[in-house]
Every structure is written in structure tokens, then in C-alpha cells.
Design a protein around this motif. Structure first.
Motif, PDB file in Angstrom:
ATOM      1  N   VAL A   1      -3.882   6.298   1.745  1.00 16.82           N
ATOM      2  CA  VAL A   1      -3.897   4.556   1.948  1.00 16.82           C
ATOM      3  C   VAL A   1      -5.270   4.396   3.546  1.00 16.82           C
ATOM      4  CG1 VAL A   1      -2.772   3.480   3.895  1.00 16.82           C
ATOM      5  CG2 VAL A   1      -1.523   4.771   1.576  1.00 16.82           C
TER       6      VAL A   1
ATOM      7  N   VAL B   1      -1.991   5.419  -5.657  1.00 14.29           N
ATOM      8  CA  VAL B   1      -3.685   4.945  -4.455  1.00 14.29           C
ATOM      9  C   VAL B   1      -3.514   6.384  -4.139  1.00 14.29           C
ATOM     10  CG1 VAL B   1      -3.883   4.148  -2.267  1.00 14.29           C
ATOM     11  CG2 VAL B   1      -3.319   2.825  -4.081  1.00 14.29           C
TER      12      VAL B   1
ATOM     13  N   LYS C   1       1.052   4.358  -3.044  1.00 17.50           N
ATOM     14  CA  LYS C   1       0.937   5.446  -2.194  1.00 17.50           C
ATOM     15  C   LYS C   1       1.761   6.387  -3.412  1.00 17.50           C
ATOM     16  CE  LYS C   1      -0.345   9.197  -0.173  1.00 17.50           C
ATOM     17  NZ  LYS C   1      -0.913   9.556   0.937  1.00 17.50           N
TER      18      LYS C   1
ATOM     19  N   VAL D   1      -8.312   2.973   1.977  1.00 21.23           N
ATOM     20  CA  VAL D   1      -8.093   1.696   1.450  1.00 21.23           C
ATOM     21  C   VAL D   1      -7.967   0.969   2.388  1.00 21.23           C
ATOM     22  CG1 VAL D   1      -6.779  -0.172   1.047  1.00 21.23           C
ATOM     23  CG2 VAL D   1      -6.317   1.589  -0.375  1.00 21.23           C
ATOM     24  N   LEU D   2      -7.029   1.246   3.842  1.00 26.44           N
ATOM     25  CA  LEU D   2      -7.022   0.005   5.077  1.00 26.44           C
ATOM     26  C   LEU D   2      -8.773   0.873   5.802  1.00 26.44           C
ATOM     27  CD1 LEU D   2      -3.922   2.263   6.647  1.00 26.44           C
ATOM     28  CD2 LEU D   2      -4.428   0.081   6.254  1.00 26.44           C
TER      29      LEU D   2
ATOM     30  N   LEU E   1       0.693  -0.907  -0.571  1.00 28.32           N
ATOM     31  CA  LEU E   1      -0.367  -0.090   0.104  1.00 28.32           C
ATOM     32  C   LEU E   1       0.772   1.399  -0.017  1.00 28.32           C
ATOM     33  CD1 LEU E   1      -2.625  -0.971   2.071  1.00 28.32           C
ATOM     34  CD2 LEU E   1      -3.324  -0.250  -0.197  1.00 28.32           C
TER      35      LEU E   1
END
Length: 44
Positions: A16, A13, A8, A19-20, A4
Motif C-alpha cells: 500500500v 496489491v 491488499k 501506491v500511496l 486500497l
């Protein structure tokens, strides 16, 4: 988490944290400590 952060850094992305949060919502267990460390490394 490393993937991840790399995503980034490469601009794949934007956020983050989102996404987490999505991963946690789908049942992935992430400790609070790791969560905060990843956000810090991602400058979020």
C-alpha cells in the motif's frame, strides 16, 4: 483508502505504501495522519 486496504487484503496489491507514494507523486493530497493510519491498518 478503503479500496486500497481491501485490495491488499485480497492480495491484489502487495504494498500500500508504494501506491500511496505514487498517488502523492501525481498530486493527490493525503494528510500525514491519514497516510500513517492507512499504513498501520495495512500492517506496513
Amino acid at each position: 483508502m478503503g479500496i486500497l486496504l481491501l485490495a491488499k487484503r485480497r492480495g491484489l496489491v502487495n504494498n500500500v505504501k508504494d501506491v500511496l507514494d505514487k498517488m502523492q507523486g501525481q498530486g493527490t493530497r493525503i494528510s500525514n495522519r491519514l497516510y500513517l493510519q492507512v499504513l498501520t491498518l495495512a500492517d506496513e
